[in-house]
Write a protein that holds these residues in place. Structure first.
Motif, PDB file in Angstrom:
ATOM      1  N   ALA A  46       0.841  -1.195   0.000  1.00  0.00           N
ATOM      2  CA  ALA A  46       0.000   0.000   0.000  1.00  0.00           C
ATOM      3  C   ALA A  46       0.882   1.252   0.000  1.00  0.00           C
ATOM      4  N   PRO A  47       0.392   2.357  -0.609  1.00  0.00           N
ATOM      5  CA  PRO A  47      -0.907   2.497  -1.289  1.00  0.00           C
ATOM      6  C   PRO A  47      -0.867   2.132  -2.778  1.00  0.00           C
ATOM      7  N   TRP A  48       0.333   1.770  -3.271  1.00  0.00           N
ATOM      8  CA  TRP A  48       0.468   1.564  -4.717  1.00  0.00           C
ATOM      9  C   TRP A  48      -0.377   0.386  -5.207  1.00  0.00           C
ATOM     10  N   ARG A  49      -0.460  -0.680  -4.412  1.00  0.00           N
ATOM     11  CA  ARG A  49      -1.248  -1.831  -4.857  1.00  0.00           C
ATOM     12  C   ARG A  49      -2.731  -1.501  -4.922  1.00  0.00           C
ATOM     13  N   TRP A  50      -3.178  -0.516  -4.125  1.00  0.00           N
ATOM     14  CA  TRP A  50      -4.591  -0.143  -4.175  1.00  0.00           C
ATOM     15  C   TRP A  50      -4.938   0.553  -5.486  1.00  0.00           C
ATOM     16  N   TRP A  51      -3.990   1.320  -6.001  1.00  0.00           N
ATOM     17  CA  TRP A  51      -4.269   2.161  -7.161  1.00  0.00           C
ATOM     18  C   TRP A  51      -3.788   1.557  -8.482  1.00  0.00           C
ATOM     19  N   ALA A  52      -3.046   0.476  -8.431  1.00  0.00           N
ATOM     20  CA  ALA A  52      -2.532  -0.128  -9.668  1.00  0.00           C
ATOM     21  C   ALA A  52      -3.698  -0.476 -10.603  1.00  0.00           C
ATOM     22  N   PRO A  53      -3.467  -0.236 -11.913  1.00  0.00           N
ATOM     23  CA  PRO A  53      -2.219   0.135 -12.593  1.00  0.00           C
ATOM     24  C   PRO A  53      -2.007   1.648 -12.755  1.00  0.00           C
ATOM     25  N   ARG A  54      -2.774   2.459 -12.015  1.00  0.00           N
ATOM     26  CA  ARG A  54      -2.518   3.902 -12.061  1.00  0.00           C
ATOM     27  C   ARG A  54      -1.183   4.187 -11.390  1.00  0.00           C
ATOM     28  N   ARG A  55      -0.466   5.158 -11.932  1.00  0.00           N
ATOM     29  CA  ARG A  55       0.904   5.388 -11.505  1.00  0.00           C
ATOM     30  C   ARG A  55       0.959   6.526 -10.487  1.00  0.00           C
ATOM     31  N   LEU A  56       1.195   6.162  -9.235  1.00  0.00           N
ATOM     32  CA  LEU A  56       1.411   7.152  -8.192  1.00  0.00           C
ATOM     33  C   LEU A  56       2.904   7.449  -8.056  1.00  0.00           C
ATOM     34  N   PRO A  57       3.259   8.588  -7.479  1.00  0.00           N
ATOM     35  CA  PRO A  57       4.685   8.837  -7.229  1.00  0.00           C
ATOM     36  C   PRO A  57       5.304   7.712  -6.397  1.00  0.00           C
ATOM     37  N   GLY A  58       6.508   7.315  -6.758  1.00  0.00           N
ATOM     38  CA  GLY A  58       7.207   6.262  -6.036  1.00  0.00           C
ATOM     39  C   GLY A  58       6.727   4.861  -6.349  1.00  0.00           C
ATOM     40  N   ALA A  59       6.021   4.693  -7.469  1.00  0.00           N
ATOM     41  CA  ALA A  59       5.438   3.387  -7.789  1.00  0.00           C
ATOM     42  C   ALA A  59       6.496   2.293  -7.885  1.00  0.00           C
ATOM     43  N   ALA A  60       7.671   2.621  -8.384  1.00  0.00           N
ATOM     44  CA  ALA A  60       8.721   1.607  -8.508  1.00  0.00           C
ATOM     45  C   ALA A  60       9.116   1.039  -7.147  1.00  0.00           C
ATOM     46  N   PHE A  61       9.043   1.857  -6.098  1.00  0.00           N
ATOM     47  CA  PHE A  61       9.363   1.379  -4.758  1.00  0.00           C
ATOM     48  C   PHE A  61       8.200   0.600  -4.156  1.00  0.00           C
ATOM     49  N   GLY A  62       6.986   0.883  -4.629  1.00  0.00           N
ATOM     50  CA  GLY A  62       5.816   0.227  -4.063  1.00  0.00           C
ATOM     51  C   GLY A  62       5.574  -1.174  -4.561  1.00  0.00           C
ATOM     52  N   LEU A  63       6.333  -1.632  -5.572  1.00  0.00           N
ATOM     53  CA  LEU A  63       6.138  -2.977  -6.117  1.00  0.00           C
ATOM     54  C   LEU A  63       7.299  -3.918  -5.812  1.00  0.00           C
ATOM     55  N   GLY A  64       8.272  -3.446  -5.025  1.00  0.00           N
ATOM     56  CA  GLY A  64       9.314  -4.344  -4.553  1.00  0.00           C
ATOM     57  C   GLY A  64      10.661  -4.185  -5.236  1.00  0.00           C
ATOM     58  N   ALA A  65      11.688  -4.689  -4.557  1.00  0.00           N
ATOM     59  CA  ALA A  65      13.063  -4.574  -5.045  1.00  0.00           C
ATOM     60  C   ALA A  65      13.305  -5.294  -6.365  1.00  0.00           C
ATOM     61  N   PRO A  66      12.716  -6.465  -6.614  1.00  0.00           N
ATOM     62  CA  PRO A  66      12.971  -7.120  -7.912  1.00  0.00           C
ATOM     63  C   PRO A  66      12.592  -6.252  -9.107  1.00  0.00           C
ATOM     64  N   LEU A  67      11.493  -5.496  -8.987  1.00  0.00           N
ATOM     65  CA  LEU A  67      11.122  -4.612 -10.092  1.00  0.00           C
ATOM     66  C   LEU A  67      12.126  -3.482 -10.230  1.00  0.00           C
TER      67      LEU A  67
END
Length: 322
Positions: A46-67
């Motif tokens: 959260a909160p990126w998973r709530w809004w996916a696939p809309r792109r919030l600031p910092g989305a790359a950090f909200g989906l984990g280190a592998p991404l």
């Protein structure tokens, strides 16, 4: 979108959130394009998973280190499935990858190079492919590889009836008592024709149904698999060795894989489901690929329903890949 000359496909990456249905589809398509395709399992929070696939600031950090690692060296092609993956493939596309997304992301198609969506979705466009069922790896090679992996199944008396078991859901009003009656019907049929009866549970199967599988008459030859306590998952071997398949009608993924085999397919209580799975089951019945479960379970000519290879061929053509 189509290029005049084909280019070699650089590294291909299947992207998903770890949910089995999403992983199955993303991996199937990615590896149909490139057998050595890698896998990226997202770690959404959260909160990126709530809004996916809309792109919030910092989305790359909200989906984990592998991404974040993949974004520093993006693959040639990213194949995603599910909402979280749709955000990841958007980000990978911005980093230089080509992006293919499975299932309707609920955003305009322009954010991806190609979309693969179910026919019943309204989404259409020049870069949108539609399929009837779900993508999966089941084809003749997959089935042939499963045969020697489960040699005990080959020794079961024919005809071998295999029941694929899901479970009740908000879209599938399936009853415990009626399921127990189904098991008795199939076991009695196998006994009467001198064949065998196997059944396999899935993640969706409730405890009462698993217990019912364990109560099937032990005198009827076959394998009744409830969970890993019964040994290694024999799903692939059962599909490969089945002379006929019976399915509970609660999963498009399960029905799609059953329909990809050469076995006659019988649906139990298809009228009890709603939504996408009902529409897909109705298509299978209407075009003759499946039949409603009856007492006879007679064989009929089968043409396997397989869409993954066709989608992969379309992607190669439209993206100019070889």
């Amino acid at each position: 979108m189509k290029q005049s000359t084909a280019t070699a496909l650089a590294a291909c990456l299947a992207v998903h959130d770890g949910r089995a249905g999403n992983a199955r589809q993303a991996l199937a398509l990615a590896r149909a394009l490139q057998p050595q395709a890698g896998e990226l399992v997202l770690q959404p929070r959260a909160p990126w998973r709530w809004w996916a696939p809309r792109r919030l600031p910092g989305a790359a950090f909200g989906l984990g280190a592998p991404l974040r690692t993949a974004l520093t060296q993006p693959p040639g092609l990213a194949v995603g499935c599910g909402r979280q993956a749709a955000l990841a493939t958007r980000l990978l596309r911005r980093a230089g990858a080509r992006a293919v997304q499975i299932l309707d992301p609920r955003l305009p198609p322009r954010h991806w190079d190609l979309l693969v969506v179910p026919e019943h979705d309204r989404l259409r466009g020049d870069n949108v492919l539609t399929v009837r069922g779900s993508l999966h790896p089941v084809d003749d090679d997959w089935l042939l590889r499963a045969v020697p992996a489960f040699p005990a199944l080959a020794a079961l008396p024919a005809p071998h009836t295999v029941l694929l078991v899901g479970g009740p859901s908000r879209h599938a009003a399936l009853d415990d008592t009626e399921f127990a009656a189904l098991l008795r019907q199939l076991a009695a049929h196998a006994r009467a024709e001198g064949g065998s009866f196997s059944a396999i549970a899935s993640r969706r199967t409730p405890p009462a149904w698993r217990a019912a599988l364990g109560a099937v008459d032990a005198g009827v030859p076959g394998l009744r698999w409830r969970d890993t306590g019964d040994g290694a998952n024999p799903y692939a071997g059962l599909l490969a060795h089945a002379d006929r398949l019976v399915c509970t009608p609660d999963s498009v993924n399960m029905l799609s894989e059953a329909a990809a085999t050469h076995a006659p397919l019988f649906l139990w209580q298809a009228a009890r489901v709603r939504g996408r799975v009902q529409r897909f089951a109705a298509q299978l019945l209407d075009d003759g690929r499946a039949r409603a479960l009856d007492a006879a379970l007679d064989a009929y000519p089968v043409t396997p329903l397989r869409e993954t290879a066709w989608v992969a061929a379309q992607l190669r053509q439209r993206l100019g890949l070889r």
